[in-house]
Design an enzyme around this catalytic site. Structure first.
Site, PDB file in Angstrom:
ATOM      1  CE  LYS A 158      18.505   6.851  42.993  1.00 14.14           C
ATOM      2  NZ  LYS A 158      18.895   7.332  41.646  1.00 14.14           N
ATOM      3  CG  ASP A 217      13.494   7.886  39.321  1.00 17.07           C
ATOM      4  OD1 ASP A 217      12.571   8.668  39.589  1.00 17.07           O
ATOM      5  OD2 ASP A 217      14.600   8.253  38.899  1.00 17.07           O
ATOM      6  CE  LYS A 244      13.975   8.231  35.852  1.00 16.32           C
ATOM      7  NZ  LYS A 244      15.237   8.899  35.513  1.00 16.32           N
ATOM      8  CG  ASP A 294      17.015   4.938  40.325  1.00 16.90           C
ATOM      9  OD1 ASP A 294      18.240   4.973  40.084  1.00 16.90           O
ATOM     10  OD2 ASP A 294      16.331   5.960  40.512  1.00 16.90           O
ATOM     11  CD  GLU A 309      15.278   9.877  41.876  1.00 16.32           C
ATOM     12  OE1 GLU A 309      15.885   8.787  41.858  1.00 16.32           O
ATOM     13  OE2 GLU A 309      15.266  10.653  40.910  1.00 16.32           O
ATOM     14  NE  ARG A 318      21.049  14.944  42.283  1.00 15.12           N
ATOM     15  CZ  ARG A 318      21.546  15.385  41.126  1.00 15.12           C
ATOM     16  NH1 ARG A 318      21.911  16.657  41.008  1.00 15.12           N
ATOM     17  NH2 ARG A 318      21.691  14.576  40.103  1.00 15.12           N
TER      18      ARG A 318
END
Length: 492
Positions: A257, A262, A269, A280, A341, A343
């Site tokens: 990933k 993010d 967030k 991330d 996101e 996944r």
């Protein structure tokens, strides 16, 4: 910090911190005995006047008397002499660096006992890992804030043998520190295209690197990955890295990933702590580092690394909660939370990997869920697997390297929680319980039956206040050693 190997009788200068080892139960290394003799017994008197027991990580710093080799002597606790293995030697090297770096000395010389080239090499690895520092943007830092030590060496009986044993570990240190650099970079510097460019430079190691942009991914039907990045002005990328060292054998595969930043997207967030979302992409960083390490040591294995690189941003074109996207597999996904996101990126990346390369197995790594941090804290990553042999090999690699994993379950009833009323699958279960498990269940739907493991490393990728001697505070490089060591199991 590069590390040299010198002869055991090397005489240090007055600007050198000379580090020697002492063990529990009052045992001293030959180097410690020799320097104590040169100091007229002052070393043992200083140790005896402290609470030093020889336990791993304890240190005593002594300003050397006039006429003594070196300007400062450091006594490093190395634990029980009978348990002084490669990992203990690595820890001792790291503790020696940490004790010396701010001492005012300009050089570190660690005198190793005749413990064999492997342990001597691991001591040097400990110094290399501990001395990592991400300081490229510090332009006004005062000299006294920087480490005073600018060179390091390990004194051994057979410098040539130790140097030969260190060659692969030196490459491993380069790989881990390359990953640490990637994870530490701010998102305005390391966005998907720049990230892909840096990976492309690794062709100098013999890696093959291919970059797919939005046009190519659209043609492949990667609506899941592309949906995550559509709110960013930075183009999403899929990077394919190959190492071909294993003849005609099917490759082993790692998928990472790579969310370069993010925000959570429309499901934004909270502001507090959002700056850490530069990390991330640490799962992809681990994949890059592992491929770097394999190439550095010319591993006799075929391996492929897949990086899904995106930014998750909330502009007028951003994906919305309630959107339905079609993945490369053909499965439709209802996006209920745009902050789930990672996944979505992995859904297309793992499908592409297994569909194109038909690997022996596939491992994905991701800073995926806060739920795994709640479950396991910040020293353990969760591992999920549909294959007992792969899981056992991963746990063995974890034990050998210190990249610690804990096996997590994949109970069938949790899979039903990911069923959507509007699409084939939804990207969150709709409840807080078992969040890391349901995320793994989502990814599993795109694995297509291949032997697979998912590593949720959200807690282990970044340590702002590290207490691990080989890991300075910040990016850890978690996963690089794990995957590199795992690969040895599959080498021809």
């Amino acid at each position: 910090m590069n590390v040299e190997f010198l002869a055991a009788d090397t005489r240090p200068s007055e600007t050198t911190a000379l580090a020697v080892l002492a063990f529990e139960d009052g045992e001293y290394s030959p180097g410690a005995e020799a320097i104590d003799g040169a100091m007229g017994g002052a070393l043992k008197r200083a140790v005896g006047a402290s609470r030093f027991t020889g336990a791993a990580g304890q240190t005593v710093s002594i300003l050397a008397p006039t006429g003594t080799p070196a300007g400062r002597v450091l006594v490093i606790g190395a634990g029980k002499q009978g348990a002084f293995d490669a990992r203990a030697a690595e820890s001792a090297g790291a503790h020696a660096w940490n004790a010396a770096k701010d001492s005012g000395s300009e050089a570190l010389l660690l005198v190793m006992p005749p413990a064999g080239p492997e342990r001597q090499a691991h001591a040097a690895l400990g110094i290399r890992l501990a001395s990592y520092r991400f300081d490229k943007y510090r332009t006004t830092e005062k000299p006294e804030k920087k480490p005073s030590v600018t060179s390091a060496a390990v004194a051994v009986a057979d410098a040539a043998a130790a140097k030969a044993a260190f060659a692969a570990l030196d490459g491993l240190a380069d790989a881990i520190n390359f990953t640490r650099d990637l994870v530490s970079e701010p998102a305005n510097i390391l966005y998907p295209q720049e990230y892909a460019r840096r990976v492309g430079e690794l062709t100098r190691l013999g890696l093959e690197v291919e970059v797919l942009g939005v046009k190519e991914m659209t043609a492949l039907g990667m609506g899941s990955l592309l949906g995550v990045g559509q709110g960013s002005t930075r183009e999403s990328q899929l990077v394919v890295i190959q190492w071909k060292g294993g003849g005609s054998a099917a490759p082993i595969a790692f998928v990472g990933k790579g969310v370069c930043f993010d925000t959570g997207g429309i499901s934004i967030k909270p502001a507090e702590g959002m700056e850490e979302m530069i990390t991330d992409m640490a799962g992809s960083g681990a994949v890059v580092g592992a491929m770097y390490a394999l190439a550095s040591r010319k591993a006799k294995v075929n391996a492929v690394g897949i990086l899904g690189l995106v930014e998750n941003m909330p502009d007028g074109n951003a994906q919305r909660p309630g959107d339905i996207v079609t993945s490369m597999s053909g499965q439709t996904i209802e996006v209920l939370n745009t902050d789930a996101e990672g996944r979505l990126v992995l859904a297309d990346a793992v499908w592409y990997c297994q569909d194109r390369f038909k690997p022996q197995f596939m491992i994905d790594l991701a800073t995926l869920t806060g739920a795994i941090v709640v479950a396991l804290g910040k020293d353990l990553a969760g591992v999920y697997s549909n294959d007992e042999s792969l899981a056992a090999n991963l746990l063995a690699a974890s034990e050998a390297t210190g990249d610690t994993l804990w096996r997590m379950p994949l109970p069938p009833q949790y899979d039903k929680l990911m069923d959507s009323h509007a699409a084939d699958v939804k990207n969150i279960s709709g409840g807080r319980a078992g969040g890391s498990i349901t995320a793994a269940m989502f990814i599993k739907r795109f694995v297509n039956g291949l032997p697979w493991a998912h590593i949720d490393m959200a807690g282990t990728a970044w340590k702002p206040n590290s207490t691990v001697p080989t890991i300075p505070s910040g990016a850890t490089g978690f996963g690089v050693r794990l995957l590199d060591h795992l690969a040895t199991k599959y080498e021809g």
